[in-house]
Scaffold this motif. Structure first.
Motif, PDB file in Angstrom:
ATOM      1  N   ASN B  36      -6.717   0.183  -0.165  1.00 26.01           N
ATOM      2  CA  ASN B  36      -6.428   0.004  -1.350  1.00 26.01           C
ATOM      3  C   ASN B  36      -6.055   1.663  -2.242  1.00 26.01           C
ATOM      4  OD1 ASN B  36      -6.313  -0.015  -4.400  1.00 26.01           O
ATOM      5  ND2 ASN B  36      -7.581  -1.986  -4.567  1.00 26.01           N
ATOM      6  N   ASP B  38      -4.950   2.368  -4.736  1.00 26.68           N
ATOM      7  CA  ASP B  38      -5.345   2.821  -6.287  1.00 26.68           C
ATOM      8  C   ASP B  38      -6.843   3.387  -6.148  1.00 26.68           C
ATOM      9  OD1 ASP B  38      -4.671   2.508  -9.113  1.00 26.68           O
ATOM     10  OD2 ASP B  38      -6.682   1.876  -9.175  1.00 26.68           O
ATOM     11  N   PHE B  42      -7.267   7.269  -7.403  1.00 22.99           N
ATOM     12  CA  PHE B  42      -8.425   7.152  -8.464  1.00 22.99           C
ATOM     13  C   PHE B  42      -9.048   8.475  -8.321  1.00 22.99           C
ATOM     14  CE2 PHE B  42     -11.881   6.898 -11.051  1.00 22.99           C
ATOM     15  CZ  PHE B  42     -11.338   6.869 -12.447  1.00 22.99           C
ATOM     16  N   GLN B  46      -7.707  11.357 -10.257  1.00 21.20           N
ATOM     17  CA  GLN B  46      -8.150  11.084 -11.523  1.00 21.20           C
ATOM     18  C   GLN B  46      -9.575  11.026 -12.008  1.00 21.20           C
ATOM     19  OE1 GLN B  46      -5.577   7.276 -11.751  1.00 21.20           O
ATOM     20  NE2 GLN B  46      -4.755   8.456 -13.869  1.00 21.20           N
ATOM     21  N   GLN B 117     -13.819   0.876 -10.512  1.00 24.56           N
ATOM     22  CA  GLN B 117     -13.536   1.254  -9.058  1.00 24.56           C
ATOM     23  C   GLN B 117     -14.931   1.113  -8.166  1.00 24.56           C
ATOM     24  OE1 GLN B 117     -10.689   1.655  -8.209  1.00 24.56           O
ATOM     25  NE2 GLN B 117      -9.335   2.780  -9.883  1.00 24.56           N
ATOM     26  N   GLU B 188       0.955   1.334 -10.015  1.00 29.98           N
ATOM     27  CA  GLU B 188       0.099  -0.028  -9.491  1.00 29.98           C
ATOM     28  C   GLU B 188       1.099  -1.427  -9.014  1.00 29.98           C
ATOM     29  OE1 GLU B 188      -3.937   0.819 -12.114  1.00 29.98           O
ATOM     30  OE2 GLU B 188      -2.450  -0.593 -12.974  1.00 29.98           O
TER      31      GLU B 188
END
Lengths: 65, 200
Positions: B36, B38, B42, B46, B117, B188
Motif C-alpha cells: 500500500n 499510501d 504517509f 507526513q 494508518q 491516492e
C-alpha cells in the motif's frame, strides 16, 4: 487506509446511510456485550520514560548503523 | 508468534530529542510497505509533520531484541455527525447508544477514534514477525487507553475495497461496514474506500 481520512469530516446526511450506520452500531454494540472476545494478547511495552527512549534509540543506532 | 514488542509514540520521542527528526527518518529508511503506497508514503513523508501539528499521532512498533521496525499505526480523534431529520425512532435509538443529540443543529455527534494508518514493514521479511491482528490489537489497546481518559465510544477506519482486507477487518476483527467514500485525489489514485466501525 488513506491520508485523506485524517483531514476529512465525517458527516452522514442521507437517511439510507444513517440506517446502515445505525445497524452497524447496533450489531457491534451487541457483540461488545459478549464477554468472550477473540482478542489475541500481544506482549509489548511502550516507551514513555525519556531515559528509556534515549537508551532505545542509542541501541537502535548501534544495531543498525 | 510470541515476540515481545516495543511501541514508541514519535511525539514522545520528538519531545525529548530536538534533533530527533533526522534519526526518525533513518529509522523510516528501514521501512517499506509495498502493498500500500499510501501507508508507505504517509510514514516517510507526513507522519512527523502530522504529529507535530497534532493532526494525528504515529506509533512505531519494534521487536524488542533486534529493534527492527515491524510496523506502525496512526491514530486521531474524529467526530462523526449524523443528521437526524427524517430518521425513524428505531434508527435514532440505535445511534443514541453511542452519541448525544445536538438539538440545535439536529444532529447526533459521536466522539470517535480513527485508525488512520496501519501498516507492516515488508523489508527484510519483518512483516512475518508480527501478524496484522497483533498490530491492530496494539492500535486498539492504545485507543482504549485514550478512551479511558477522554471518552468516546466508537473507533473506525477506511480500508481499501479488497476482499482480503475487508475479510480481515470484518470477519476476523469484528468491524462493521457503514459507508463508502470515493477518493478522487491524484496522490491516492481514484478509488473507493470502505468505512468500517467498531463499538469500544
Amino acid at each position: 487506509m488513506a491520508t485523506s481520512s485524517i483531514l476529512k469530516n465525517f458527516v452522514i446526511s442521507d437517511n439510507e446511510q444513517a440506517e446502515i450506520f445505525a445497524n452497524a452500531i447496533e450489531a457491534s454494540y451487541q457483540e461488545s456485550l459478549q464477554m468472550e472476545k477473540d482478542e489475541e494478547m500481544v506482549m509489548y511495552e511502550e516507551l514513555k520514560n525519556p531515559d528509556e527512549i534515549m537508551d532505545f534509540i542509542e541501541e537502535w543506532k548501534r544495531l543498525h548503523e | 508468534m510470541n515476540e515481545l514488542f516495543v511501541v514508541l509514540n514519535i511525539k514522545e520521542y520528538l519531545r525529548y530529542d530536538k534533533g530527533g527528526e533526522e534519526l526518525l527518518r533513518r529509522i523510516y529508511s528501514t521501512f517499506c510497505c509495498t502493498k500500500n503506497n499510501d501507508v508507505h508514503k504517509f510514514l516517510i513523508e507526513q507522519s512527523i509533520d502530522f504529529t507535530k501539528k497534532n493532526q494525528s499521532v504515529t506509533y512505531l512498533v519494534f521487536t524488542k531484541i533486534e529493534k527492527e521496525i515491524v510496523g506502525y499505526f496512526t491514530i486521531t480523534i474524529k467526530p462523526i455527525s449524523v443528521y437526524c431529520e427524517g430518521l425513524s425512532k428505531t434508527v435514532k435509538r440505535k445511534i443514541a447508544r453511542v452519541s448525544k443529540l445536538d438539538k440545535e443543529n439536529e444532529q447526533y455527534m459521536l466522539a470517535a477514534y480513527l485508525i488512520a494508518q496501519l501498516g507492516k514493514n515488508f523489508q527484510y521479511e519483518n512483516d512475518k514477525r508480527i501478524t496484522g491482528k497483533q498490530l491492530l490489537n496494539l492500535a486498539i489497546d492504545k485507543i482504549r487507553e485514550i478512551q479511558y481518559m477522554a471518552g468516546g465510544k466508537v473507533m473506525f477506519l477506511e480500508a481499501e475495497n479488497k476482499e482480503k482486507l475487508l475479510n480481515f477487518y470484518e470477519r476476523k476483527n469484528g468491524f462493521k461496514q457503514f459507508n463508502t467514500r470515493p477518493v478522487m485525489s491524484k496522490e491516492e489514485n481514484g478509488h473507493t474506500l470502505v468505512q468500517l466501525l467498531q463499538v469500544l
